[in-house]
Design an enzyme around this catalytic site. Sequence first.
Site, PDB file in Angstrom:
ATOM      1  N   PHE A 127       0.980  -1.117   0.032  1.00 15.02           N
ATOM      2  CA  PHE A 127       0.031   0.075   0.126  1.00 15.02           C
ATOM      3  C   PHE A 127       0.875   1.397  -0.077  1.00 15.02           C
ATOM      4  O   PHE A 127       1.795   1.207   0.629  1.00 15.02           O
ATOM      5  CB  PHE A 127      -0.883  -0.035   1.274  1.00 15.02           C
ATOM      6  CG  PHE A 127      -1.864   1.019   1.088  1.00 15.02           C
ATOM      7  CD1 PHE A 127      -3.229   0.656   0.620  1.00 15.02           C
ATOM      8  CD2 PHE A 127      -1.907   2.198   1.598  1.00 15.02           C
ATOM      9  CE1 PHE A 127      -4.287   1.450   0.721  1.00 15.02           C
ATOM     10  CE2 PHE A 127      -2.948   3.212   1.640  1.00 15.02           C
ATOM     11  CZ  PHE A 127      -4.290   2.659   0.908  1.00 15.02           C
ATOM     12  N   LYS A 225     -11.798  -0.984   8.302  1.00 16.35           N
ATOM     13  CA  LYS A 225     -12.213  -2.012   7.304  1.00 16.35           C
ATOM     14  C   LYS A 225     -13.037  -3.077   7.770  1.00 16.35           C
ATOM     15  O   LYS A 225     -14.262  -2.876   8.162  1.00 16.35           O
ATOM     16  CB  LYS A 225     -10.941  -2.414   6.520  1.00 16.35           C
ATOM     17  CG  LYS A 225     -10.408  -1.429   5.927  1.00 16.35           C
ATOM     18  CD  LYS A 225      -8.662  -1.426   5.427  1.00 16.35           C
ATOM     19  CE  LYS A 225      -8.410  -0.217   4.654  1.00 16.35           C
ATOM     20  NZ  LYS A 225      -6.904  -0.049   4.312  1.00 16.35           N
ATOM     21  N   ARG A 373     -12.467  -4.293  -7.632  1.00 18.13           N
ATOM     22  CA  ARG A 373     -12.252  -4.910  -6.275  1.00 18.13           C
ATOM     23  C   ARG A 373     -13.639  -5.477  -5.824  1.00 18.13           C
ATOM     24  O   ARG A 373     -14.466  -4.241  -5.556  1.00 18.13           O
ATOM     25  CB  ARG A 373     -11.537  -4.355  -5.211  1.00 18.13           C
ATOM     26  CG  ARG A 373     -10.168  -4.190  -5.572  1.00 18.13           C
ATOM     27  CD  ARG A 373      -9.147  -3.685  -4.329  1.00 18.13           C
ATOM     28  NE  ARG A 373     -10.062  -2.365  -3.593  1.00 18.13           N
ATOM     29  CZ  ARG A 373      -9.586  -2.114  -2.350  1.00 18.13           C
ATOM     30  NH1 ARG A 373      -8.411  -2.553  -1.869  1.00 18.13           N
ATOM     31  NH2 ARG A 373     -10.314  -1.142  -1.871  1.00 18.13           N
TER      32      ARG A 373
HETATM   33  C1  PLP Z   1      -6.251   0.959   4.288  1.00 14.97           C
HETATM   34  C2  PLP Z   1      -4.652   0.676   4.335  1.00 14.97           C
HETATM   35  C3  PLP Z   1      -3.929   1.750   5.095  1.00 14.97           C
HETATM   36  C4  PLP Z   1      -4.515   3.028   5.381  1.00 14.97           C
HETATM   37  O1  PLP Z   1      -3.690   3.919   6.231  1.00 14.97           O
HETATM   38  P1  PLP Z   1      -4.060   4.912   7.095  1.00 14.97           P
HETATM   39  O2  PLP Z   1      -2.925   5.779   7.674  1.00 14.97           O
HETATM   40  O3  PLP Z   1      -5.036   4.417   7.965  1.00 14.97           O
HETATM   41  O4  PLP Z   1      -5.119   5.958   6.205  1.00 14.97           O
HETATM   42  C5  PLP Z   1      -2.574   1.566   5.103  1.00 14.97           C
HETATM   43  N1  PLP Z   1      -2.021   0.371   4.890  1.00 14.97           N
HETATM   44  C6  PLP Z   1      -2.755  -0.458   4.147  1.00 14.97           C
HETATM   45  C7  PLP Z   1      -1.946  -1.797   3.588  1.00 14.97           C
HETATM   46  C8  PLP Z   1      -4.051  -0.341   3.915  1.00 14.97           C
HETATM   47  O5  PLP Z   1      -4.764  -1.100   3.173  1.00 14.97           O
END
Ligand code: PLP
Length: 414
Positions: A127, A225, A373
Amino acid sequence: MITRTDAEQLDQRDPLANYRQQFALPEQTIYLDGNSLGALPKRVKQRVSETVNQQWGNDLIGSWNTHQWVNLPQIVGEKIAPVIGAAKKQVICCDSISVNLFKLLSVAIQLNGSERRPYILSSHDNFPTDLYIAQGLQQQIGSTTCRFKDVAEEQLYDAINDEVAVVMVTEVNFRSGKRLDIKALTEKAHQHGALIIVDLAHSAGVMPIELDTWNVDFAVGCTYKYLNAGPGAPAFIYVNKRWHNKAQQPIAGWFGHKSPFDFDPTYAPDSGIKQYLAGTPAIISMAAVDSALDLFADLDLQHVRTKSIQLTTLFHQLIEQHELTEQLTLLSPTDASQRGSQLSYQHPQAYGLCQALIKRGVIADFRAPSYIRFGFAPLYNRHTDVYDAVNTLCEVLDNGEHLAIEWQTRQSVT
Ligand SMILES: *Cc1c(COP(=O)(O)O)cnc(C)c1O
């Protein structure tokens, strides 16, 4: 040939069937986006209203004591702990994943970074915020002892060597839904003297996780989530007991002080997980997390995993039955045990397809450049929802609804 009756029978036999009524879901909507924003548990509505109207509105500042506001980060942390396989006093609820990763990467580099061992190793497909935080830390500390490196996800295991200070990995890939073997990665990291930080964003609440058993060093995850705590609800942080008191996290705010209400001008960190707090917790959101987690109190996550596998498997079988695999290329692993609770498909008009489905009440999401998705939340998605969603998908494609001109421009959140 799978029929709607088959799906109905699966729903009748579903041990989790009663959980759906605990959620406030709009009628006529099939919500397949719980991997991005979990649905609203009815109890959360009530709890937020009570927090605002009674606790804040009436009891005012006294609520920090009388309603335990000040202890909420720890109380919530202890509710998250069993969901991620952690013994007590190692988990706390605070901030966002991004901020918590900054704290953990800083600590990991302090503990283990050196000229001979400078690397933060991650996968290219992780991510983006995770990658950005690592890049930002390198910029701040300097690349002599903190150097970000990314490799293809398939190479991650082999890329762990004696120059790696910390492996930063996400259990379930947000784009493909591929699930990595955290136990094996942790073992390999430790064999080479590296630490490991695991991001549980797409796994917490939807599958069994065994952080203590796997011997993971640090973890983060979000609550909005699969834990259904609402938009922007605070995240969590896990620090294995062996690393308490060994390094100080960099955001040395007053809530991480050993006694914040002494108002001592000199920082002295709390000796436990509380050190990972920074500033005043977002009480309204955290009350939502606290209440949402009560749904997990008597829940067997193995049942959740079993149903999750059934839902993703059924969805893809129906895609095959409708002969849609020519148009929709499955990006997620075909072996259900190798994936999380989502399916991602590549389609040349993925954005239009997603919007046309939303217009028909089937909520999925789009991820650039060309993926749609579908997330499956076993606590409220039914097998019949899956059946009906694939039927709608088939109709949309047959009618060419995804090609409409109105989908040529994208909204800012996809
Ligand atoms: C949704 C998600 C985030 C979100 O990070 P925030 O700082 O809470 O906005 C981070 N890493 C992954 C792998 C995610 O899926």
